[in-house]
Motif scaffolding. Structure first.
Motif, mmCIF file in Angstrom:
data_model
loop_
_atom_site.group_PDB
_atom_site.id
_atom_site.type_symbol
_atom_site.label_atom_id
_atom_site.label_comp_id
_atom_site.label_asym_id
_atom_site.label_seq_id
_atom_site.Cartn_x
_atom_site.Cartn_y
_atom_site.Cartn_z
ATOM 1 N N MET A 1 0.882 -1.199 0.137
ATOM 2 C CA MET A 1 -0.060 -0.067 -0.070
ATOM 3 C C MET A 1 0.805 1.171 0.022
ATOM 4 O O MET A 1 1.589 1.558 0.832
ATOM 5 N N ARG A 2 0.705 1.982 -0.851
ATOM 6 C CA ARG A 2 1.348 3.306 -0.946
ATOM 7 C C ARG A 2 1.578 4.184 0.047
ATOM 8 O O ARG A 2 2.470 4.864 0.370
ATOM 9 N N ALA A 3 0.296 4.327 0.590
ATOM 10 C CA ALA A 3 0.073 5.119 2.073
ATOM 11 C C ALA A 3 1.219 4.633 3.159
ATOM 12 O O ALA A 3 1.656 5.630 3.795
ATOM 13 N N VAL A 21 -0.380 14.611 4.708
ATOM 14 C CA VAL A 21 -1.162 13.776 5.466
ATOM 15 C C VAL A 21 -2.368 13.682 4.854
ATOM 16 O O VAL A 21 -2.865 12.496 4.609
ATOM 17 N N LEU A 22 -3.168 14.828 4.778
ATOM 18 C CA LEU A 22 -4.635 14.615 4.267
ATOM 19 C C LEU A 22 -4.560 14.021 2.874
ATOM 20 O O LEU A 22 -5.379 12.946 2.580
ATOM 21 N N ASN A 23 -3.763 14.261 1.899
ATOM 22 C CA ASN A 23 -3.523 13.727 0.574
ATOM 23 C C ASN A 23 -3.494 12.081 0.721
ATOM 24 O O ASN A 23 -4.065 11.503 0.064
ATOM 25 N N THR A 24 -2.576 11.665 1.598
ATOM 26 C CA THR A 24 -2.367 10.183 1.971
ATOM 27 C C THR A 24 -3.480 9.621 2.338
ATOM 28 O O THR A 24 -3.726 8.528 1.468
ATOM 29 N N LEU A 25 -4.198 10.016 3.112
ATOM 30 C CA LEU A 25 -5.336 9.470 3.901
ATOM 31 C C LEU A 25 -6.329 9.290 2.777
ATOM 32 O O LEU A 25 -7.121 8.449 2.372
ATOM 33 N N ILE A 26 -6.564 10.413 1.929
ATOM 34 C CA ILE A 26 -7.582 10.482 0.815
ATOM 35 C C ILE A 26 -7.216 9.444 -0.217
ATOM 36 O O ILE A 26 -7.958 8.507 -0.521
ATOM 37 N N GLU A 27 -6.050 9.254 -0.469
ATOM 38 C CA GLU A 27 -5.552 8.195 -1.443
ATOM 39 C C GLU A 27 -5.951 7.147 -0.987
ATOM 40 O O GLU A 27 -6.235 5.996 -1.819
ATOM 41 N N ALA A 28 -5.514 6.587 0.124
ATOM 42 C CA ALA A 28 -5.934 5.301 0.650
ATOM 43 C C ALA A 28 -7.153 4.944 0.735
ATOM 44 O O ALA A 28 -7.513 3.900 0.407
ATOM 45 N N GLU A 29 -8.144 5.982 0.841
ATOM 46 C CA GLU A 29 -9.574 5.661 0.816
ATOM 47 C C GLU A 29 -9.958 5.262 -0.570
ATOM 48 O O GLU A 29 -10.699 4.672 -0.970
ATOM 49 N N ASN A 30 -9.285 6.166 -1.648
ATOM 50 C CA ASN A 30 -9.781 6.092 -2.877
ATOM 51 C C ASN A 30 -9.229 4.612 -3.418
ATOM 52 O O ASN A 30 -10.066 4.218 -4.405
ATOM 53 N N GLU A 31 -8.251 4.160 -2.887
ATOM 54 C CA GLU A 31 -7.859 2.699 -3.222
ATOM 55 C C GLU A 31 -8.528 1.922 -2.711
ATOM 56 O O GLU A 31 -8.842 0.640 -3.191
ATOM 57 N N GLY A 32 -9.041 1.822 -1.655
ATOM 58 C CA GLY A 32 -9.537 0.431 -0.754
ATOM 59 C C GLY A 32 -10.684 1.032 0.144
ATOM 60 O O GLY A 32 -11.000 0.168 0.877
ATOM 61 N N GLY A 33 -11.338 2.095 0.097
ATOM 62 C CA GLY A 33 -12.384 2.666 0.912
ATOM 63 C C GLY A 33 -11.999 2.642 2.239
ATOM 64 O O GLY A 33 -10.521 2.790 2.652
ATOM 65 N N TYR A 72 -9.626 11.571 10.759
ATOM 66 C CA TYR A 72 -10.201 11.126 9.304
ATOM 67 C C TYR A 72 -11.180 10.132 9.187
ATOM 68 O O TYR A 72 -12.376 10.500 8.615
ATOM 69 N N LEU A 73 -10.981 9.120 9.792
ATOM 70 C CA LEU A 73 -12.087 7.844 10.261
ATOM 71 C C LEU A 73 -13.165 8.528 10.668
ATOM 72 O O LEU A 73 -14.561 8.444 10.339
#
Length: 83
Positions: A1-3, A21-33, A72-73
């Motif tokens: 996982m890139r994050a 930080v924010l972009n990484t968490l958004i990217e993780a959500e986009n990749e796998g919810g 974020y969660l």
């Protein structure tokens, strides 16, 4: 996982920009919810404990990542309830 790679690198160097930080968490959500973000949170929780036990100099940054991930969660859960 890139994050996880991004998080590990920032802890290694001892710095992260809030936007990263924010972009990484958004990217993780986009990749796998939100499940992927929860997985990041679990990794950070275990990793943070290990860093604290070793008195790692950047443990405070790991704690920052953990707090941001939990926030974020919570925000995403509240947003989904409001809809």
């Amino acid at each position: 996982m890139r994050a996880l790679d991004i998080i590990a690198e920032s802890i290694r160097v001892g710095y992260v920009h809030p936007t990263t930080v924010l972009n990484t968490l958004i990217e993780a959500e986009n990749e796998g919810g939100l499940g992927a973000v929860r997985q990041v949170e679990r990794h950070l929780s275990v990793g943070n404990l290990a860093l604290r036990e070793r008195s790692h100099p950047h443990q405070d940054l790991a704690q920052l990542w953990l707090g941001a991930t939990r926030a974020y969660l919570v925000t995403q859960a509240e947003r989904k309830q409001a809809v």
